[in-house]
Design a protein around this motif. Sequence first.
Motif, PDB file in Angstrom:
ATOM      1  N   LEU A   1       0.824  -1.213   0.000  1.00 57.04           N
ATOM      2  CA  LEU A   1       0.000   0.000   0.000  1.00 57.04           C
ATOM      3  C   LEU A   1       0.857   1.261   0.000  1.00 57.04           C
ATOM      4  CD1 LEU A   1      -3.006  -0.838   2.350  1.00 57.04           C
ATOM      5  CD2 LEU A   1      -2.976  -0.684  -0.136  1.00 57.04           C
ATOM      6  N   LEU A   2       1.952   1.259   0.741  1.00 58.38           N
ATOM      7  CA  LEU A   2       2.857   2.412   0.728  1.00 58.38           C
ATOM      8  C   LEU A   2       3.452   2.624  -0.661  1.00 58.38           C
ATOM      9  CD1 LEU A   2       4.745   2.019   4.118  1.00 58.38           C
ATOM     10  CD2 LEU A   2       3.182   3.862   3.478  1.00 58.38           C
ATOM     11  N   LEU A   3       3.806   1.539  -1.332  1.00 55.12           N
ATOM     12  CA  LEU A   3       4.370   1.626  -2.676  1.00 55.12           C
ATOM     13  C   LEU A   3       3.328   2.166  -3.662  1.00 55.12           C
ATOM     14  CD1 LEU A   3       6.950   0.990  -4.303  1.00 55.12           C
ATOM     15  CD2 LEU A   3       5.940  -1.238  -4.795  1.00 55.12           C
ATOM     16  N   ILE A   4       2.109   1.649  -3.601  1.00 54.45           N
ATOM     17  CA  ILE A   4       1.042   2.118  -4.490  1.00 54.45           C
ATOM     18  C   ILE A   4       0.717   3.581  -4.212  1.00 54.45           C
ATOM     19  CG2 ILE A   4      -1.424   1.857  -5.036  1.00 54.45           C
ATOM     20  CD1 ILE A   4      -1.007  -1.185  -4.494  1.00 54.45           C
ATOM     21  N   HIS A   5       0.612   3.929  -2.938  1.00 49.49           N
ATOM     22  CA  HIS A   5       0.299   5.304  -2.542  1.00 49.49           C
ATOM     23  C   HIS A   5       1.371   6.281  -3.050  1.00 49.49           C
ATOM     24  CE1 HIS A   5      -1.315   8.517  -0.036  1.00 49.49           C
ATOM     25  NE2 HIS A   5      -0.103   8.704   0.482  1.00 49.49           N
ATOM     26  N   SER A   6       2.610   5.919  -2.890  1.00 51.39           N
ATOM     27  CA  SER A   6       3.709   6.768  -3.350  1.00 51.39           C
ATOM     28  C   SER A   6       3.707   6.892  -4.875  1.00 51.39           C
ATOM     29  CB  SER A   6       5.051   6.208  -2.886  1.00 51.39           C
ATOM     30  OG  SER A   6       5.104   6.162  -1.494  1.00 51.39           O
ATOM     31  N   HIS A   7       3.516   5.788  -5.557  1.00 51.06           N
ATOM     32  CA  HIS A   7       3.490   5.805  -7.023  1.00 51.06           C
ATOM     33  C   HIS A   7       2.367   6.710  -7.534  1.00 51.06           C
ATOM     34  CE1 HIS A   7       4.050   4.343 -11.129  1.00 51.06           C
ATOM     35  NE2 HIS A   7       2.728   4.336 -11.198  1.00 51.06           N
ATOM     36  N   LEU A   8       1.180   6.560  -6.963  1.00 53.75           N
ATOM     37  CA  LEU A   8       0.057   7.387  -7.405  1.00 53.75           C
ATOM     38  C   LEU A   8       0.316   8.868  -7.137  1.00 53.75           C
ATOM     39  CD1 LEU A   8      -2.958   5.194  -6.255  1.00 53.75           C
ATOM     40  CD2 LEU A   8      -2.148   5.553  -8.584  1.00 53.75           C
ATOM     41  N   GLY A   9       0.923   9.181  -6.004  1.00 54.24           N
ATOM     42  CA  GLY A   9       1.232  10.572  -5.689  1.00 54.24           C
ATOM     43  C   GLY A   9       2.231  11.174  -6.663  1.00 54.24           C
ATOM     44  N   PHE A  10       3.292  10.448  -6.955  1.00 57.14           N
ATOM     45  CA  PHE A  10       4.280  10.957  -7.915  1.00 57.14           C
ATOM     46  C   PHE A  10       3.715  10.998  -9.330  1.00 57.14           C
ATOM     47  CE2 PHE A  10       7.428   9.837  -4.589  1.00 57.14           C
ATOM     48  CZ  PHE A  10       8.023  11.088  -4.487  1.00 57.14           C
ATOM     49  N   GLN A  11       2.817  10.083  -9.644  1.00 61.97           N
ATOM     50  CA  GLN A  11       2.176  10.084 -10.957  1.00 61.97           C
ATOM     51  C   GLN A  11       1.362  11.358 -11.154  1.00 61.97           C
ATOM     52  OE1 GLN A  11      -0.789   6.997 -11.622  1.00 61.97           O
ATOM     53  NE2 GLN A  11       0.239   6.495 -13.541  1.00 61.97           N
ATOM     54  N   VAL A  12       0.685  11.802 -10.104  1.00 61.90           N
ATOM     55  CA  VAL A  12      -0.073  13.049 -10.168  1.00 61.90           C
ATOM     56  C   VAL A  12       0.877  14.228 -10.387  1.00 61.90           C
ATOM     57  CG1 VAL A  12      -1.490  14.636  -8.804  1.00 61.90           C
ATOM     58  CG2 VAL A  12      -2.041  12.216  -8.857  1.00 61.90           C
ATOM     59  N   LEU A  13       2.036  14.217  -9.741  1.00 62.67           N
ATOM     60  CA  LEU A  13       3.013  15.288  -9.949  1.00 62.67           C
ATOM     61  C   LEU A  13       3.477  15.342 -11.406  1.00 62.67           C
ATOM     62  CD1 LEU A  13       5.239  15.023  -6.759  1.00 62.67           C
ATOM     63  CD2 LEU A  13       3.646  16.840  -7.347  1.00 62.67           C
ATOM     64  N   VAL A  14       3.766  14.193 -11.983  1.00 56.61           N
ATOM     65  CA  VAL A  14       4.196  14.158 -13.386  1.00 56.61           C
ATOM     66  C   VAL A  14       3.076  14.667 -14.281  1.00 56.61           C
ATOM     67  CG1 VAL A  14       4.821  12.615 -15.293  1.00 56.61           C
ATOM     68  CG2 VAL A  14       5.886  12.312 -13.062  1.00 56.61           C
TER      69      VAL A  14
ATOM     70  N   ARG B   1       3.259  20.401 -24.005  1.00 58.55           N
ATOM     71  CA  ARG B   1       4.503  21.178 -24.138  1.00 58.55           C
ATOM     72  C   ARG B   1       5.749  20.314 -24.087  1.00 58.55           C
ATOM     73  NH1 ARG B   1       4.976  26.115 -20.429  1.00 58.55           N
ATOM     74  NH2 ARG B   1       6.737  26.441 -21.810  1.00 58.55           N
ATOM     75  N   PHE B   2       5.724  19.240 -23.322  1.00 57.43           N
ATOM     76  CA  PHE B   2       6.915  18.401 -23.125  1.00 57.43           C
ATOM     77  C   PHE B   2       6.585  16.927 -23.343  1.00 57.43           C
ATOM     78  CE2 PHE B   2       7.083  21.959 -20.044  1.00 57.43           C
ATOM     79  CZ  PHE B   2       8.155  22.664 -20.574  1.00 57.43           C
ATOM     80  N   PRO B   3       6.205  16.536 -24.556  1.00 50.84           N
ATOM     81  CA  PRO B   3       5.771  15.142 -24.749  1.00 50.84           C
ATOM     82  C   PRO B   3       6.878  14.116 -24.471  1.00 50.84           C
ATOM     83  CG  PRO B   3       5.988  16.257 -26.861  1.00 50.84           C
ATOM     84  CD  PRO B   3       6.165  17.296 -25.801  1.00 50.84           C
ATOM     85  N   THR B   4       8.102  14.421 -24.871  1.00 52.34           N
ATOM     86  CA  THR B   4       9.194  13.468 -24.660  1.00 52.34           C
ATOM     87  C   THR B   4       9.573  13.389 -23.182  1.00 52.34           C
ATOM     88  OG1 THR B   4      10.016  13.993 -26.864  1.00 52.34           O
ATOM     89  CG2 THR B   4      11.515  12.839 -25.400  1.00 52.34           C
ATOM     90  N   ALA B   5       9.663  14.556 -22.528  1.00 50.17           N
ATOM     91  CA  ALA B   5       9.996  14.571 -21.102  1.00 50.17           C
ATOM     92  C   ALA B   5       8.907  13.878 -20.287  1.00 50.17           C
ATOM     93  CB  ALA B   5      10.187  16.005 -20.618  1.00 50.17           C
TER      94      ALA B   5
ATOM     95  N   PHE C   1       9.651  10.801 -17.888  1.00 49.07           N
ATOM     96  CA  PHE C   1       9.380  10.817 -16.453  1.00 49.07           C
ATOM     97  C   PHE C   1       8.402   9.711 -16.066  1.00 49.07           C
ATOM     98  CE2 PHE C   1      11.373  14.977 -16.350  1.00 49.07           C
ATOM     99  CZ  PHE C   1      11.959  14.976 -15.098  1.00 49.07           C
ATOM    100  N   SER C   2       7.411   9.447 -16.922  1.00 45.43           N
ATOM    101  CA  SER C   2       6.455   8.369 -16.626  1.00 45.43           C
ATOM    102  C   SER C   2       7.164   7.013 -16.590  1.00 45.43           C
ATOM    103  CB  SER C   2       5.337   8.349 -17.665  1.00 45.43           C
ATOM    104  OG  SER C   2       4.541   9.484 -17.538  1.00 45.43           O
TER     105      SER C   2
END
Length: 119
Positions: A55-68, A76-80, A84-85
């Motif tokens: 759950l910690l791993l999923i929670h962290s992944h989802l949070g960083f996914q929202v940041l990306v 504007r940055f399709p390659t970046a 990052f994804s």
Amino acid sequence: MHLNDAAPVPPANPSHGSYHWTFERLVAAGIVPLTVAPFAAGSLNPTTDAILCALLLIHSHLGFQVLVTDYIPKKRFPTARKGFSWGLNAVTALVGLGLYEFETNDVGVTELVSKLWHA
């Protein structure tokens, strides 16, 4: 399409809307009792520890996914954005492997926290 044009409205998708939000809340809410339970029960269970780590791993992944998604616009940055994804997916897999190794070949997360708390 120019830089100052209005953002296109994506088509409605219920599986990525309210269900996605509900899933994120359930994961976040599930972390709370799993963090407290091993110490309240007085015993450390490897299954509970593994579920907490997942759950910690999923929670962290989802949070960083929202940041990306929010801070690296695809327009504007399709390659970046793609880089990052993929980088986030690779780091999540690497952290998952590290947690698995720590759980199976070492003391585990809750036992480590317990030892640090009593040190």
